[in-house]
Scaffold this active site. Structure first.
Site: not given
Ligand SMILES: Cc1cc2nc3c(=O)[nH]c(=O)nc-3n(C[C@H](O)[C@H](O)[C@H](O)COP(=O)(O)O)c2cc1C
Length: 359
Positions: A27, A105, A178, A180, A183, A231
């Site tokens: 997400p 999500q 969510h 995690a 939030y 999550r």
């Molecule tokens: C631009 C951006 C927005 C994100 N928004 C959410 C979100 O809405 N919900 C969530 O659970 N995690 C969110 N995350 C966390 C990502 O789901 C993920 O856990 C995090 O980027 C680490 O994974 P990666 O190393 O593959 O980027 C976001 C991450 C990024 C980069």
């Protein structure tokens, strides 16, 4: 050369849902509606690129669940009214037509909102650090929230349940609660943001109660094949290095409680510094692996898994059944196709964030 032997490319059954490979889009909030929370045409194209690129499952950006206190960012999507329902509908069907499954999500920001000024949380604890840049014009420190009363907690639950029902109606394969990254549900879970003295505060079992009740209530209101995941994370967007103070003992309580609530999978997040940073306890045990052995539920692992070797290590060493990619998917919307073709993948660059969804 086409590769098929790697575990990343092997099929998996998520409850009744057959997935063609282990690659999931994590997400990611992209704050790209026009302020009305209605998914736009460019969001349809954005999500479709991941489906066409071979991801078996897409988990959408965090979507707000009620029109009271849940919204995190001004241009965040919601699923709370007819217009938003009608906005999501073509997005869901287009992703499915392109061969992916899609899970919504469900997100309540609690005190980490950059949209509201009158905010609610578990307790009246001022959030650490400051607002995320790029997500809203509003910047600076977060307002001090009011502690939710029991009626407001009931409203939160209702928001999650009703939004899950709407998601099922419009064809999503499931929802992810969510809990995690700092939030609302994580504010209830975390000792320093939850100072309540009622049944939602105090012991860890009490602090995980709201998340568990939400999962339980959703399960009662949706059909049995509709997937309800959760999550979880140690770190928070405003407290990156936070680790569960009780390590695997905390994991034991949390994973068992949400399993009892009826959850269908656990998605463990590690934002920013890779899998080990957010998924291991202080003494080096893997929380996703513990979740897997304690509950036998499907586990999605996350955190810097965009290289073939790291993704393979995580799957082969039993840290997850599926892997989710955030930044790696932004840089490579066709990551599974590239892995199958033996092509090299592009590294993520920060300017991919620059223009909302229009990458
Ligand atoms: C631009 C951006 C927005 C994100 N928004 C959410 C979100 O809405 N919900 C969530 O659970 N995690 C969110 N995350 C966390 C990502 O789901 C993920 O856990 C995090 O980027 C680490 O994974 P990666 O190393 O593959 O980027 C976001 C991450 C990024 C980069």
């Amino acid at each position: 050369m086409l590769e098929t032997s790697n575990k990343i490319l092997s099929p998996f059954q998520l409850k009744h849902l057959p997935l063609k490979n282990r690659a999931v889009v994590a997400p990611m909030s992209r704050v790209s509606t026009k302020g009305d929370g209605i998914p736009t045409k460019s969001m349809i194209e954005y999500y479709n690129r991941f489906a066409e690129g071979g991801f078996s499952l897409i988990i959408t950006e965090g979507t707000y669940t009620d029109q009271i206190y849940s919204q995190a960012y001004p241009n965040q999507p919601g699923l709370t009214n007819e217009l938003q329902i009608e906005g999501w509908r073509p997005l869901v069907s287009s992703v499915k037509q392109s061969g992916s499954s899609i899970i919504l999500q469900l997100m309540h920001a609690g005190s980490l909102t950059q949209h509201l000024t009158d905010t609610r949380s578990a307790s009246d604890v001022q959030p650490l650090r400051s607002m995320l840049s790029g997500y809203s014009e509003k910047q600076g420190i977060f307002p001090q929230p009011h502690a939710m009363n029991l009626n407001e907690i009931e409203d939160v639950k209702l928001g999650f349940v009703e939004t899950a029902k709407r998601a099922e109606l419009i064809g999503f394969d499931g929802v992810e609660v969510h809990a995690a990254n700092g939030y609302l549900l994580d504010q209830f879970l975390t000792d320093y943001t939850n100072r309540r003295e009622d049944c939602y505060g105090g012991s860890l079992l009490n602090r995980v109660r709201l998340g568990s009740e939400i999962i339980h209530d959703i399960k009662r209101k949706v059909s049995k094949d509709f997937i309800v995941g959760v999550r979880l994370s140690q770190g928070k967007v405003n407290d990156f290095d936070y680790l569960w103070p009780g390590g695997i003992d905390d994991g034991d309580v949390i994973f068992k409680a949400i399993q009892q609530a009826g959850v269908d999978y656990i998605h463990f997040a590690s934002e920013g510094l890779g899998f080990d940073h957010g998924c291991l306890t202080r003494s080096g045990e893997s929380l996703p692996k513990l979740a897997s052995s304690l509950t036998q539920l499907p586990i999605i692992a996350n955190g810097g898994l965009e290289t073939r070797s790291e993704a393979t290590r995580i799957l082969n060493d039993g840290h997850g059944d599926l892997i989710s990619l955030g930044k790696g998917a932004l840089a490579n919307p066709d990551w599974p196709r590239k892995i199958a073709a033996g092509e090299s993948t592009k590294p993520f660059e920060p300017n991919y964030f620059a223009n909302g969804v229009s990458l």
